[in-house]
Design an enzyme around this catalytic site. Sequence first.
Site, PDB file in Angstrom:
ATOM      1  N   ASP A  13       2.069  -8.342   8.188  1.00  0.00           N
ATOM      2  CA  ASP A  13       1.976  -8.833   9.568  1.00  0.00           C
ATOM      3  C   ASP A  13       0.734  -8.329  10.305  1.00  0.00           C
ATOM      4  OD1 ASP A  13       4.524  -9.964   9.182  1.00  0.00           O
ATOM      5  OD2 ASP A  13       5.468  -8.077   9.749  1.00  0.00           O
ATOM      6  N   GLY A  17      -3.780 -14.104   8.319  1.00  0.00           N
ATOM      7  CA  GLY A  17      -3.945 -15.562   8.373  1.00  0.00           C
ATOM      8  C   GLY A  17      -5.142 -15.956   9.209  1.00  0.00           C
ATOM      9  N   HIS A  41       2.125 -16.222   7.617  1.00  0.00           N
ATOM     10  CA  HIS A  41       0.810 -16.213   8.252  1.00  0.00           C
ATOM     11  C   HIS A  41       0.853 -17.131   9.458  1.00  0.00           C
ATOM     12  CE1 HIS A  41      -0.782 -14.080   4.993  1.00  0.00           C
ATOM     13  NE2 HIS A  41      -1.135 -15.075   4.216  1.00  0.00           N
ATOM     14  N   THR A 303      11.222 -13.947   9.599  1.00  0.00           N
ATOM     15  CA  THR A 303      12.647 -13.738   9.895  1.00  0.00           C
ATOM     16  C   THR A 303      12.940 -13.660  11.391  1.00  0.00           C
ATOM     17  OG1 THR A 303      12.307 -11.367   9.792  1.00  0.00           O
ATOM     18  CG2 THR A 303      13.009 -12.439   7.751  1.00  0.00           C
TER      19      THR A 303
HETATM   20  P1  IMP Z   1      11.121  -8.476   0.322  1.00  0.00           P
HETATM   21  O1  IMP Z   1       9.666  -8.685   0.048  1.00  0.00           O
HETATM   22  O2  IMP Z   1      11.775  -9.636   1.018  1.00  0.00           O
HETATM   23  O3  IMP Z   1      11.883  -8.003  -0.875  1.00  0.00           O
HETATM   24  O4  IMP Z   1      11.249  -7.274   1.393  1.00  0.00           O
HETATM   25  C1  IMP Z   1      10.895  -5.932   1.077  1.00  0.00           C
HETATM   26  C2  IMP Z   1      10.323  -5.239   2.303  1.00  0.00           C
HETATM   27  O5  IMP Z   1       9.029  -5.780   2.579  1.00  0.00           O
HETATM   28  C3  IMP Z   1      11.138  -5.440   3.589  1.00  0.00           C
HETATM   29  O6  IMP Z   1      11.008  -4.284   4.390  1.00  0.00           O
HETATM   30  C4  IMP Z   1      10.432  -6.600   4.263  1.00  0.00           C
HETATM   31  O7  IMP Z   1      10.643  -6.612   5.660  1.00  0.00           O
HETATM   32  C5  IMP Z   1       8.994  -6.288   3.911  1.00  0.00           C
HETATM   33  N1  IMP Z   1       8.100  -7.460   3.857  1.00  0.00           N
HETATM   34  C6  IMP Z   1       7.928  -8.320   2.834  1.00  0.00           C
HETATM   35  N2  IMP Z   1       6.982  -9.215   3.119  1.00  0.00           N
HETATM   36  C7  IMP Z   1       6.537  -8.923   4.343  1.00  0.00           C
HETATM   37  C8  IMP Z   1       5.520  -9.486   5.182  1.00  0.00           C
HETATM   38  O8  IMP Z   1       4.802 -10.425   4.836  1.00  0.00           O
HETATM   39  N3  IMP Z   1       5.381  -8.898   6.390  1.00  0.00           N
HETATM   40  C9  IMP Z   1       6.106  -7.831   6.778  1.00  0.00           C
HETATM   41  N4  IMP Z   1       7.029  -7.254   6.018  1.00  0.00           N
HETATM   42  C10 IMP Z   1       7.247  -7.804   4.813  1.00  0.00           C
END
Ligand code: IMP
Length: 442
Positions: A13, A17, A41, A303
Site C-alpha cells: 500500500d 500504482g 493499486h 479489503t
Molecule cells: P495474504 O497475502 O492475503 O496471504 O496476506 C498476508 C499478509 O499480507 C496480510 O497481513 C495482508 O494484509 C498482507 N498483504 C498482502 N498483500 C498486501 C498488499 O498488497 N497491501 C497490504 N497488505 C498486504
Amino acid sequence: MGHACVFGLGWGDEGKGKVVDLLCPAFDYVVRFNGGANAGHTVCVGDRRFALHLLPAGILHPSVTGVIGAGVVVDSAKLIEELDGLIERGIDPGGRLKISDRAHLVLPYHKIEDQLSEKAALGKKIGTTARGIGPCYADKMRRTWAIRFADLLHDSTLIDRVVRIVEQKRKMFIALYGEDGGLDEVAIAEDLRRAKNRLASSICDTTLLLHIANQDGRKILFEGANGVLLDVDHGTYPFVTSSSTGPHGIGVGSGVPSHWVGRRIGAAKAYATRVGSGPFMTELSDTTGDRIRDAGHEFGTTTGRPRRCGWFDAVACRYAAQVAGLTDIALLHLDTLSGFDEVGLCTAYRVGDQTLRTIPAGITTCEQIKPLVEFLPGWSEDVQEVRVFADLPKNARDYVERIETLVGSPVSLIGVGPKRSQTIIRGDLKSMVGDIEIAAQI
Ligand code: IMP
C-alpha cells in the site's frame, strides 16, 4: 538494458500504482511477477480513479503490453471481473494482456482454505486478505494439487483432476476445521471453462516474449506487488505474504534474470502503514495515528480495512533497501503530513538495554521493540500544488533529506497528492518520466 522495477519498501500500500503509471510512457512492457489479487493499486487519471488488483497498473496506457508473469497466482474470476470493469469504462486491453502459461490459478477452494484456516487460527492468525494466496502458493510447492494456465489450455483431463482435488480438499477441511466451507466442484468446473473461453487468447509463454522484447531493445518495467517487509523470506515472518516481493523475485516470477534490472525504485510513504496482524515497530495507537489515517485516507484498496498508521521507520526502510538493491526512493503522501507540528522518524530500535539497527528475524524480539524516534519540525503549508523540490517548505525539504541520509538512497520522486500531476520528480528520473500533464490526458 534500461529495464526498471517499482516495488514496495514497506508492508504494501505504498502507492506503487501511481509510480508505475508515471513511468509507463518510457516502457513497452509492464510485468507483474508476484502475488495475486491480494495486491491493490489505485491509479488516479484526471478525475477517474482505477483500483487494480491483478492487472498490471501499466495496462491503462494504450502503448503498453501488460504481462502477468509465472510467479503470479491468478484468480481468473477476479481477473475477468477486472477486465470487464475496464471495458465498461472505455479501456479495452484486448491483445495487450499476456498471461504466463506457467502462472498458477487460484481456485475457490484456495479462498475457502484461507478463510477456514484464519478462522480456526490453528497457528498464528495472519490477518490475510482472504484471497487464497497462501493456500495457492502452498499447492504450487506441493505440486500435485496445482493448476497452471498451461493445464487450462492443454490438459483434457483437467476437470476430472480438479474434481479429485476437491474430494481431497473436502476431506482435509472436514478433518481440520469440521466443515467443507461450501466446496462446490460443479461451480469450480464452470469457473475453469469460463476462464478458458475468456482468457485463452492471452495465455502464452511470457518468458520467451520478454526475452524477445529485450533482444528487440524494448523496455520492460517490473511491478512488484505487496512490499519487501511482506516478503516470504525477508519480511516480518510469519506475518508476511507467500511470495518474493522485491526485485529479487523478478527472476523467479518472470523468467528473466534479475540483473537485467538496473533501476530499482522503491516506494515508501512519508509515514508507515500496515494492514493485517504482525509487528509494526512505529505504530501509533493514539490520536496521532488516527489523524494520519484520516488525512491519508488509509483504508485498504483490496479489503477496505482501516490501515494501522505510524511514523516513518528508517530502520525498516534501510533494511528493505539492502535486500532489494534500491537505487531510488519514491516518497509518496508527503502532503498527508502537512499541518503536523512535528514529524517523527524512527532511527533505531531498543529491545531491553540493546540498540538494534536492523530488523531482527525473531518475531518475539520484533514484538518487544521500542522505536527510538527523532522529531523534526513540521510544516503547515498545503504542498499539493508544489512541482519543484526547491518550492517545498524548508521543513518538508529537511524531512525528505533526513530520510535520504538515514536510508542511504536518493528520493527521486515525491508524491504531493493522489493525481498523476501532483508529483515532484528529481534528478535523472526526470528523463525517464514523460510529460506528466500529457500523460494525464489518457
Ligand atoms: P495474504 O497475502 O492475503 O496471504 O496476506 C498476508 C499478509 O499480507 C496480510 O497481513 C495482508 O494484509 C498482507 N498483504 C498482502 N498483500 C498486501 C498488499 O498488497 N497491501 C497490504 N497488505 C498486504
